[in-house]
Design an enzyme around this catalytic site. Structure first.
Site, PDB file in Angstrom:
ATOM      1  N   GLU A  60       3.465  -5.445   8.778  1.00 43.63           N
ATOM      2  CA  GLU A  60       2.165  -5.283   8.093  1.00 43.63           C
ATOM      3  C   GLU A  60       1.733  -6.584   7.414  1.00 43.63           C
ATOM      4  O   GLU A  60       0.546  -6.809   7.178  1.00 43.63           O
ATOM      5  CB  GLU A  60       2.248  -4.162   7.044  1.00 43.63           C
ATOM      6  CG  GLU A  60       2.303  -2.776   7.667  1.00 43.63           C
ATOM      7  CD  GLU A  60       2.442  -1.650   6.633  1.00 43.63           C
ATOM      8  OE1 GLU A  60       2.276  -0.492   7.018  1.00 43.63           O
ATOM      9  OE2 GLU A  60       2.721  -1.923   5.440  1.00 43.63           O
ATOM     10  N   HIS A  96       0.806  -1.244   0.000  1.00 40.27           N
ATOM     11  CA  HIS A  96       0.000   0.000   0.000  1.00 40.27           C
ATOM     12  C   HIS A  96       0.836   1.291   0.000  1.00 40.27           C
ATOM     13  O   HIS A  96       0.405   2.311   0.534  1.00 40.27           O
ATOM     14  CB  HIS A  96      -0.986  -0.007   1.183  1.00 40.27           C
ATOM     15  CG  HIS A  96      -0.345   0.063   2.538  1.00 40.27           C
ATOM     16  ND1 HIS A  96      -0.883  -0.540   3.647  1.00 40.27           N
ATOM     17  CD2 HIS A  96       0.779   0.676   2.973  1.00 40.27           C
ATOM     18  CE1 HIS A  96      -0.127  -0.298   4.699  1.00 40.27           C
ATOM     19  NE2 HIS A  96       0.889   0.441   4.320  1.00 40.27           N
ATOM     20  N   HIS A 152       9.833  -3.693   4.362  1.00 39.66           N
ATOM     21  CA  HIS A 152      10.227  -2.283   4.413  1.00 39.66           C
ATOM     22  C   HIS A 152      10.458  -1.833   5.838  1.00 39.66           C
ATOM     23  O   HIS A 152       9.853  -2.335   6.774  1.00 39.66           O
ATOM     24  CB  HIS A 152       9.245  -1.354   3.694  1.00 39.66           C
ATOM     25  CG  HIS A 152       7.827  -1.275   4.221  1.00 39.66           C
ATOM     26  ND1 HIS A 152       7.019  -2.364   4.423  1.00 39.66           N
ATOM     27  CD2 HIS A 152       7.064  -0.190   4.550  1.00 39.66           C
ATOM     28  CE1 HIS A 152       5.821  -1.958   4.835  1.00 39.66           C
ATOM     29  NE2 HIS A 152       5.828  -0.654   4.936  1.00 39.66           N
ATOM     30  N   HIS A 187      -2.637   4.369   9.738  1.00 36.80           N
ATOM     31  CA  HIS A 187      -1.309   4.863  10.126  1.00 36.80           C
ATOM     32  C   HIS A 187      -1.457   6.118  10.981  1.00 36.80           C
ATOM     33  O   HIS A 187      -1.032   7.206  10.581  1.00 36.80           O
ATOM     34  CB  HIS A 187      -0.479   5.169   8.887  1.00 36.80           C
ATOM     35  CG  HIS A 187      -0.259   4.001   7.967  1.00 36.80           C
ATOM     36  ND1 HIS A 187      -1.245   3.493   7.157  1.00 36.80           N
ATOM     37  CD2 HIS A 187       0.834   3.236   7.746  1.00 36.80           C
ATOM     38  CE1 HIS A 187      -0.753   2.469   6.452  1.00 36.80           C
ATOM     39  NE2 HIS A 187       0.496   2.293   6.802  1.00 36.80           N
TER      40      HIS A 187
HETATM   41  C1  DHB Z   1       5.885   3.679   2.833  1.00 39.25           C
HETATM   42  C2  DHB Z   1       5.312   2.427   3.020  1.00 39.25           C
HETATM   43  C3  DHB Z   1       4.257   2.255   3.913  1.00 39.25           C
HETATM   44  O1  DHB Z   1       3.671   1.054   4.175  1.00 39.25           O
HETATM   45  C4  DHB Z   1       3.758   3.339   4.599  1.00 39.25           C
HETATM   46  O2  DHB Z   1       2.697   3.133   5.408  1.00 39.25           O
HETATM   47  C5  DHB Z   1       4.324   4.594   4.433  1.00 39.25           C
HETATM   48  C6  DHB Z   1       5.392   4.772   3.548  1.00 39.25           C
HETATM   49  C7  DHB Z   1       7.020   3.892   1.871  1.00 39.25           C
HETATM   50  O3  DHB Z   1       7.467   2.933   1.227  1.00 39.25           O
HETATM   51  O4  DHB Z   1       7.479   5.030   1.726  1.00 39.25           O
HETATM   52 FE    FE Z   2       2.146   1.172   5.780  1.00 41.61          FE
END
Ligand code: DHB
Ligand code: FE
Length: 284
Positions: free
Chosen positions: A240, A12, A193, A59
């Protein structure tokens, strides 16, 4: 009886939403990302679901540190698009399905899962970016959506096992709804991530590939993976991915049926700070 016909899994990344909203999808950096969803957009049009049960995480936009529900089901007739600091994204509001959401809440809570009932909630990129990836830029989303928010932001977060078991309870709830609805369940967020600290920018393709393989073929085994493995291998925000286990737990094979068909699989780096993963499974 309502039936879950398919599950969809997708990352996402908020910058993907911005790329779409600002007309940058054809730029060389973004083009390969959107290409991975071309099949999916046509597939969704053909499938014509009546309702999407969309598992995602907020978030700190609808919720904050004031109140932290582990699992929250959106029971409202509609949900506004959250302002995440640059104004709400120019996407349609989300139409809910209060009757089915209320039925699922009743069934799942009686099945021993503690859900928070949410009658007013703005939905952030966790929900709107998957909708944009799967639907493009329509005037209105193609069907009602039941937002189901999971806390993966503030510790303690739910285990993969609990998410997987919850998926089973959601399936039971949907299949006991007395209307012939074609329902899809989506699990969103991930893949690897980390947005903070010394390991910011972490991507782990090996882990993500194995996660996709196991999600398809061994969801039960995958559900036993402890929280610390997600954080170590997939980064602090890689947690996540537990949300994908809710959608997977709602599929037929988990509940004694045939294995699902893998309709589409996609993986791409780079996209902002996140490894983009995407899967479509159809029930048989
Ligand atoms: C990014 C990824 C995420 O899941 C999020 O909530 C906010 C930023 C990103 O890759 O920048
Ligand atoms: Fe996220």
């Amino acid at each position: 009886m309502a039936r879950i016909t398919a599950s969809v899994y997708t990352s996402h990344v908020p910058a993907v939403g911005a790329a779409l909203d600002l007309g940058k999808t054809a730029e060389p950096y973004w083009q390969p990302v959107f290409k991975g969803y071309e099949f999916s957009k046509q597939w969704l049009k053909d499938q014509k679901p009546d309702v999407i049960f969309l598992v995602y995480n907020d978030h700190a936009n609808a919720f904050s540190l004031d109140i932290i529900p582990t699992f929250a089901i959106g029971t409202a007739p509609e949900f506004a698009v959250a302002d995440e600091g640059w104004g709400p994204r120019p996407v349609p509001k989300v139409i809910g399905h209060p009757k089915l959401a209320g039925h699922i809440a009743q069934s799942v809570i009686q099945d021993d899962f503690d859900l928070t009932i949410v009658n007013k909630m703005d939905v952030d990129h966790g929900l709107t970016v998957p909708m944009s990836l799967m639907c493009g830029q329509p005037q209105a989303w193609p069907c009602p959506v039941i937002p189901f928010a999971v806390n993966v932001v503030q510790y303690p977060v739910p285990s993969g096992r609990r998410c997987y078991m919850l998926g089973k309870a959601i399936r039971k709830a949907i299949e006991s709804y007395d209307e012939p609805l074609n329902v899809q369940i989506w699990g969103t967020g991930g893949m690897s991530h980390q947005l903070q600290g010394p390991r910011a920018g972490l991507i782990n393709k090996e882990f993500d590939t194995a996660f996709l393989d196991r999600l398809i073929a061994d969801p039960e085994g995958l559900s036993a993976m402890p929280h610390i493995d997600y954080v170590r291998e997939a980064g602090s925000e890689g947690i996540e991915l537990v949300m994908w286990l809710i959608a997977r737990g709602a599929m037929s094979d988990v509940n004694g049926g045939k294995p699902p068909t893998v309709r589409h699989r996609f993986y791409h780096v780079p996209a902002s700070n996140t490894a983009v993963g995407h899967l479509i499974l159809e029930n048989n």
